[in-house]
Design a protein around this motif. Structure first.
Motif, mmCIF file in Angstrom:
data_model
loop_
_atom_site.group_PDB
_atom_site.id
_atom_site.type_symbol
_atom_site.label_atom_id
_atom_site.label_comp_id
_atom_site.label_asym_id
_atom_site.label_seq_id
_atom_site.Cartn_x
_atom_site.Cartn_y
_atom_site.Cartn_z
ATOM 1 N N ASP A 12 48.409 -10.256 -56.354
ATOM 2 C CA ASP A 12 47.625 -9.405 -57.255
ATOM 3 C C ASP A 12 46.835 -8.363 -56.479
ATOM 4 O O ASP A 12 46.757 -7.202 -56.874
ATOM 5 N N LEU A 13 46.252 -8.804 -55.367
ATOM 6 C CA LEU A 13 45.484 -7.888 -54.527
ATOM 7 C C LEU A 13 46.387 -6.790 -53.965
ATOM 8 O O LEU A 13 46.040 -5.606 -53.999
ATOM 9 N N ALA A 14 47.560 -7.161 -53.480
ATOM 10 C CA ALA A 14 48.500 -6.188 -52.931
ATOM 11 C C ALA A 14 48.957 -5.199 -54.005
ATOM 12 O O ALA A 14 49.083 -3.997 -53.744
ATOM 13 N N GLU A 15 49.167 -5.695 -55.200
ATOM 14 C CA GLU A 15 49.601 -4.837 -56.308
ATOM 15 C C GLU A 15 48.541 -3.786 -56.635
ATOM 16 O O GLU A 15 48.839 -2.611 -56.803
ATOM 17 N N TYR B 283 58.821 -2.001 -55.902
ATOM 18 C CA TYR B 283 58.815 -3.239 -55.127
ATOM 19 C C TYR B 283 58.494 -2.956 -53.660
ATOM 20 O O TYR B 283 57.722 -3.680 -53.032
ATOM 21 N N ALA B 284 59.070 -1.869 -53.122
ATOM 22 C CA ALA B 284 58.854 -1.528 -51.709
ATOM 23 C C ALA B 284 57.389 -1.175 -51.441
ATOM 24 O O ALA B 284 56.829 -1.557 -50.404
ATOM 25 N N VAL C 206 52.322 -3.251 -48.728
ATOM 26 C CA VAL C 206 50.908 -3.637 -48.716
ATOM 27 C C VAL C 206 50.762 -5.145 -48.552
ATOM 28 O O VAL C 206 49.920 -5.623 -47.787
ATOM 29 N N TYR C 207 51.619 -5.901 -49.247
ATOM 30 C CA TYR C 207 51.571 -7.365 -49.181
ATOM 31 C C TYR C 207 51.738 -7.853 -47.742
ATOM 32 O O TYR C 207 50.967 -8.695 -47.268
ATOM 33 N N VAL C 208 52.729 -7.328 -47.055
ATOM 34 C CA VAL C 208 53.006 -7.764 -45.681
ATOM 35 C C VAL C 208 51.833 -7.430 -44.760
ATOM 36 O O VAL C 208 51.417 -8.252 -43.937
ATOM 37 N N ALA C 209 51.275 -6.231 -44.911
ATOM 38 C CA ALA C 209 50.135 -5.841 -44.075
ATOM 39 C C ALA C 209 48.925 -6.736 -44.344
ATOM 40 O O ALA C 209 48.226 -7.146 -43.404
ATOM 41 N N LEU C 210 48.666 -7.040 -45.610
ATOM 42 C CA LEU C 210 47.550 -7.930 -45.934
ATOM 43 C C LEU C 210 47.802 -9.339 -45.386
ATOM 44 O O LEU C 210 46.919 -9.951 -44.781
ATOM 45 N N TYR C 211 49.003 -9.849 -45.602
ATOM 46 C CA TYR C 211 49.364 -11.214 -45.215
ATOM 47 C C TYR C 211 49.312 -11.414 -43.706
ATOM 48 O O TYR C 211 48.787 -12.416 -43.220
#
Length: 194
Positions: free
Chosen positions: A68-71, A87-88, A93-98
């Motif tokens: 949700d945060l990445a979105e 999706y990309a 963003v998801y990968v960078a946050l994770y």
């Protein structure tokens, strides 16, 4: 050297004053939680994506899933709604946050990040970052200054055409300067609006 030392001293004094002001304003701080150092504050806030994450976590006032945060961050970065992002864009963003940003904030004790469950929440130390995360209103009325400069330029150009038998070169130079000011005005207004 003494000037650099005094400015660092002024900043740390400012940070401790702000911490006192936060406590006086009723923001709860943990007695065991120590004040964040300037290096930690600057390191935490030097990345725009981390600042966005902290703003969204603060606004949510609860645990958020990393997805949700990445979105939300991806939508903000791409000037889209959460339904419009690809999706990309979300995955980037998801990968960078994770992999980077949330573990770093967790190491600083600013967020609590459960990597296995994918849940993130703010810790009490995050309250010390509030003064730096608040969006400051524009203090100057730049559009008015630009409008005045463009008006004076337009009057000078009109005067050169009507009142003086000036050469065509002078008129084109004035027109070029006027167009350059309009272009700078537009670029500045666009950058401030973002």
């Amino acid at each position: 050297m003494s000037e650099a030392t005094s400015s660092t001293g002024d900043l740390s004094t400012s940070v401790s004053r702000e911490t006192i002001e936060l406590e006086d304003a009723g923001v709860e701080t943990d007695a065991d939680a120590e004040a964040l150092s300037l290096d930690t504050i600057f390191d935490a806030l030097k990345n725009a994506r981390r600042r966005r994450a902290l703003r969204y976590l603060d606004a949510a006032d609860e645990q958020l899933e990393i997805g949700d945060l990445a979105e939300r961050i991806a939508a903000d970065e791409n000037d889209k709604t959460t339904d419009e992002i690809s999706y990309a864009e979300r995955k980037r963003v998801y990968v960078a946050l994770y992999q980077c940003h949330l573990p770093k904030l967790d190491d600083m004790d600013i967020v609590s990040y459960d990597k296995s469950r994918g849940m993130v929440t703010l810790r009490e130390r995050a309250a010390q970052l509030q003064p730096y995360l608040a969006r400051q209103p524009m203090t100057r009325r730049w559009p008015r200054y630009y409008a005045a400069v463009v008006s004076v330029g337009a009057l000078a150009l009109a005067g050169s055409w009507l009142l003086t038998p000036s050469t065509l070169v002078v008129q084109f130079v004035l027109l070029g300067v006027l167009l350059a000011v309009v272009a700078c005005t537009t670029a500045h207004a666009w950058s401030v609006a973002r």
